[in-house]
Design a protein around this motif. Structure first.
Motif, PDB file in Angstrom:
ATOM      1  N   TRP A 287       0.803  -1.222   0.000  1.00 57.27           N
ATOM      2  CA  TRP A 287       0.000   0.000   0.000  1.00 57.27           C
ATOM      3  C   TRP A 287       0.841   1.280   0.000  1.00 57.27           C
ATOM      4  O   TRP A 287       0.280   2.379  -0.020  1.00 57.27           O
ATOM      5  N   PHE A 288       2.172   1.138   0.021  1.00 57.83           N
ATOM      6  CA  PHE A 288       3.053   2.317   0.082  1.00 57.83           C
ATOM      7  C   PHE A 288       3.918   2.348  -1.176  1.00 57.83           C
ATOM      8  O   PHE A 288       4.628   1.389  -1.483  1.00 57.83           O
ATOM      9  N   TYR A 289       3.884   3.495  -1.888  1.00 57.55           N
ATOM     10  CA  TYR A 289       4.640   3.656  -3.123  1.00 57.55           C
ATOM     11  C   TYR A 289       5.972   4.347  -2.835  1.00 57.55           C
ATOM     12  O   TYR A 289       6.055   5.207  -1.945  1.00 57.55           O
ATOM     13  N   PRO A 290       7.040   4.004  -3.560  1.00 57.50           N
ATOM     14  CA  PRO A 290       8.365   4.580  -3.284  1.00 57.50           C
ATOM     15  C   PRO A 290       8.403   6.101  -3.362  1.00 57.50           C
ATOM     16  O   PRO A 290       9.135   6.746  -2.611  1.00 57.50           O
ATOM     17  N   TYR A 354      -0.073  12.215  -2.615  1.00 62.67           N
ATOM     18  CA  TYR A 354      -0.630  10.907  -2.297  1.00 62.67           C
ATOM     19  C   TYR A 354      -1.665  10.416  -3.318  1.00 62.67           C
ATOM     20  O   TYR A 354      -2.060   9.264  -3.267  1.00 62.67           O
ATOM     21  N   THR A 355      -2.110  11.292  -4.245  1.00 61.62           N
ATOM     22  CA  THR A 355      -2.935  10.808  -5.354  1.00 61.62           C
ATOM     23  C   THR A 355      -2.079  10.350  -6.526  1.00 61.62           C
ATOM     24  O   THR A 355      -2.605   9.792  -7.481  1.00 61.62           O
ATOM     25  N   ARG A 356      -0.765  10.614  -6.476  1.00 62.75           N
ATOM     26  CA  ARG A 356       0.201  10.112  -7.461  1.00 62.75           C
ATOM     27  C   ARG A 356      -0.147  10.547  -8.884  1.00 62.75           C
ATOM     28  O   ARG A 356      -0.046   9.780  -9.840  1.00 62.75           O
ATOM     29  N   GLY A 357      -0.564  11.821  -9.020  1.00 60.53           N
ATOM     30  CA  GLY A 357      -0.837  12.321 -10.364  1.00 60.53           C
ATOM     31  C   GLY A 357       0.427  12.454 -11.191  1.00 60.53           C
ATOM     32  O   GLY A 357       0.414  12.239 -12.403  1.00 60.53           O
ATOM     33  N   PHE A 358       1.525  12.798 -10.560  1.00 60.23           N
ATOM     34  CA  PHE A 358       2.821  12.908 -11.233  1.00 60.23           C
ATOM     35  C   PHE A 358       3.889  12.916 -10.162  1.00 60.23           C
ATOM     36  O   PHE A 358       3.601  13.037  -8.968  1.00 60.23           O
ATOM     37  N   LEU A 404      -2.135  16.441 -17.485  1.00 55.00           N
ATOM     38  CA  LEU A 404      -1.834  15.463 -18.525  1.00 55.00           C
ATOM     39  C   LEU A 404      -0.415  14.961 -18.299  1.00 55.00           C
ATOM     40  O   LEU A 404       0.542  15.718 -18.407  1.00 55.00           O
ATOM     41  N   ASN A 405      -0.266  13.679 -17.947  1.00 58.80           N
ATOM     42  CA  ASN A 405       1.035  13.095 -17.628  1.00 58.80           C
ATOM     43  C   ASN A 405       1.453  12.176 -18.774  1.00 58.80           C
ATOM     44  O   ASN A 405       0.806  11.162 -19.046  1.00 58.80           O
ATOM     45  N   TYR A 406       2.554  12.546 -19.448  1.00 55.61           N
ATOM     46  CA  TYR A 406       3.045  11.752 -20.573  1.00 55.61           C
ATOM     47  C   TYR A 406       3.907  10.582 -20.120  1.00 55.61           C
ATOM     48  O   TYR A 406       4.174   9.671 -20.901  1.00 55.61           O
ATOM     49  N   ARG A 411       5.639   4.241 -17.239  1.00 55.76           N
ATOM     50  CA  ARG A 411       6.175   3.835 -15.946  1.00 55.76           C
ATOM     51  C   ARG A 411       5.243   2.881 -15.204  1.00 55.76           C
ATOM     52  O   ARG A 411       5.685   1.896 -14.625  1.00 55.76           O
ATOM     53  N   GLU A 412       3.968   3.178 -15.206  1.00 53.85           N
ATOM     54  CA  GLU A 412       3.036   2.399 -14.407  1.00 53.85           C
ATOM     55  C   GLU A 412       2.370   1.258 -15.195  1.00 53.85           C
ATOM     56  O   GLU A 412       2.134   0.193 -14.643  1.00 53.85           O
ATOM     57  N   LEU A 413       2.061   1.508 -16.480  1.00 59.40           N
ATOM     58  CA  LEU A 413       1.307   0.532 -17.268  1.00 59.40           C
ATOM     59  C   LEU A 413       2.179  -0.244 -18.241  1.00 59.40           C
ATOM     60  O   LEU A 413       1.657  -1.109 -18.967  1.00 59.40           O
ATOM     61  N   ASN A 414       3.496   0.085 -18.250  1.00 61.05           N
ATOM     62  CA  ASN A 414       4.415  -0.564 -19.192  1.00 61.05           C
ATOM     63  C   ASN A 414       3.918  -0.440 -20.628  1.00 61.05           C
ATOM     64  O   ASN A 414       4.046  -1.357 -21.449  1.00 61.05           O
TER      65      ASN A 414
END
Length: 521
Positions: A287-290, A354-358, A404-406, A411-414
């Motif tokens: 549950w914790f992201y780097p 904590y929403t990890r938008g970028f 808009l994150n390019y 990174r996340e979805l490969n």
């Protein structure tokens, strides 16, 4: 004789008692000789002490008087301390009653003999100090003390020069630096300057202290200034006693502050190691992201520091003073005035984290600003544009704008991010040819991925032309801008070689003899 004793012992109030808790010192030339804690009859100890001080001064300066003439004699209910005259009579100086003996926890005779011996010793000491030889001895000792003072000052001066030279030539790498939470608060050069200021302050404080101690010492060698020296010594002892009492009283608070500081330091070190391990993925939780590690570490550092300060505040010297409280009220007012906008941006920054938008290093488009995220702070987000411009956007604005994150897809979805390029071609050109030309152009760009393959879709049938969109994928997100430009150039070249006009965005081709829009090869 009885009349004289009554006049000395009893006042006009007769047998009235002396108020408790009062005492007086009999002094000679400013030096204390004996303490009177009680006086017979209605006399007050301090008044009797002043009267005896005058009598003792007159006796000391009358060299015809022999201190051995002081004697004691019992005259119930008192024991008298007086002077034995040549006719074998006694001139009384003071009377010792039963109450004074009880306060001293001795008998009347013992207390009277003690008073007699102290008065005699005081007179002898006074005459010895005022003898001509005392001036010579005082002068000689004063010269020796001045010589020692000069040698001590010279040694302190040399020590100061040695320390100054050592600090000046000391390598910076050997000096410590002040850090909190990995942040450098005081660099090594500033540490050197602070040490130099401390050296100067220590040197002059030492000189001032030695000089201050010298003054009463020199005054004590000469009879006229002995009383002044005693006063200065008493003042110094009072200051030292007050400082010592204050330090002793502060020891429990200081120990508590040290304990709080040690616990806070251990908590900070543990926090840094824990979140460092989470950031490097040496320690993992589902549950914790780097990317949460660094901001969470900062928040934990702030909470530990604020909590430690709140615990330590009651034990800080002067925390209950009006000045300290006034400063706290002033800071509270400043915080209240600026808290609204700051709190909004801080909360927005926490939501973005904590929403990890970028995260830092991502290529994003925020409110029309396209670039690489350089820093994601609690108050602002900083973006470096392709023109190397640094744009700071308040977090409250970021949270209210679409982001808009390019970089997120790769990174996340490969999955590589797609480039979307739209062109319009007239109805006179077959759509299959347009598809092929656009795919051939995508194959000419090195940054375009072969998997997944580029595709072309028709998005609309307009009045004079058809809209086509090429979707091609790239893995090199930082090179997004260059790949986009190369793909546009490749499309132009491909259509020019095929003799097809690009009618974008709203160009109308008239076939009435006008030249073609295709550039000459």
């Amino acid at each position: 004789m009885l009349t004289l004793v009554a006049a000395l012992v009893f006042g006009p109030a007769g047998w009235a008692s002396t108020p408790p808790g009062l005492s007086g010192w009999v002094e000679l030339d400013g030096q204390k000789v004996l303490e009177l804690r009680s006086a017979a009859g209605a006399q007050r100890p301090e008044r009797l002490a002043r009267h005896l001080s005058g009598e003792l001064s007159a006796l000391a300066n009358n060299y015809a008087f022999n201190p051995d003439q002081l004697t004691t004699e019992r005259e119930p209910p008192y024991v008298m301390v007086g002077i034995r005259e040549s006719n074998d009579t006694i001139r009384p100086l003071l009377a010792v009653d039963e109450r004074a003996a009880r306060l001293a926890h001795v008998s009347q005779e013992v207390l009277a003999n003690r008073y007699r011996d102290q008065l005699s010793a005081g007179i002898k000491r006074y005459r010895l100090q005022h003898a001509p030889g005392a001036w010579l001895r005082g002068t000689a000792v004063a010269l020796l003390v001045l010589l020692g003072y000069g040698l001590l000052l010279r040694w302190v001066y040399r020590l100061n020069r040695t320390v100054r030279s050592w600090l000046r030539h000391q390598s910076l790498k050997h000096l410590p630096e002040v850090q909190i939470g990995g942040n450098q608060l005081v660099p090594r050069e500033s540490v050197r300057n602070i040490l130099q200021l401390g050296r100067v302050a220590m040197y002059w404080s030492t000189v001032a202290l030695l000089s201050y101690l010298l003054v009463p010492l020199l005054l004590s060698f000469f009879p006229p200034t002995m009383a002044l020296a005693a006063g200065l010594r008493s003042q110094m002892l009072g200051v030292i006693s007050a400082v010592g009492s204050g330090v002793v009283a502060l020891i429990p608070n200081l120990l508590t502050l040290i304990l709080i500081g040690v616990i806070a330091a251990l908590a900070l070190r543990l926090s840094h190691r824990l979140f460092g391990a989470l950031e490097k993925e040496q320690l993992r939780f589902s549950w914790f992201y780097p990317e949460w590690a660094k901001p969470t570490s900062r928040i934990a550092t702030i909470l530990i520091a604020v909590g430690s300060f709140a615990l330590a505040l009651p034990y800080i010297p002067g925390s209950t003073s009006k000045v300290f409280q006034g400063a706290g009220v002033f800071l509270g007012i400043l915080a209240a005035l600026g808290s609204s906008a700051i709190t909004t941006n801080v909360l927005s920054g926490l939501m973005l984290i904590y929403t990890r938008g970028f995260r830092e290093g991502d290529r994003v488009n925020i409110n029309g600003v396209i670039g690489i995220v350089q820093e994601r702070a609690l108050l602002v987000t900083r973006i470096v544009t392709p023109l190397n411009e640094l744009v700071s956007i308040p977090n409250a604005t970021v949270i209210a704008s679409p982001v808009l994150n390019y970089s997120l897809s790769a990174r996340e979805l490969n999955s590589p991010v797609a480039l979307g390029i739209s062109i319009t071609i007239g109805y006179d050109v077959p759509w299959r040819q347009v598809h092929q030309l656009m795919l051939d152009a995508a194959g000419q760009v090195s940054k375009i991925c072969s998997d997944p393959k580029p595709i072309v879709v028709q998005t609309s049938l307009n009045d004079f032309h058809v809209s086509y969109e090429l979707n091609a994928y790239i893995n090199d997100v930082p090179g997004y801008r260059k790949a986009y430009s190369d793909l546009l150039a490749a499309i132009q070249d491909a259509f020019a070689r095929a003799g097809v006009e690009i009618l974008s965005p709203a160009y109308e081709a008239q076939r009435d003899g006008n030249p073609s829009t295709i550039p000459p090869v």
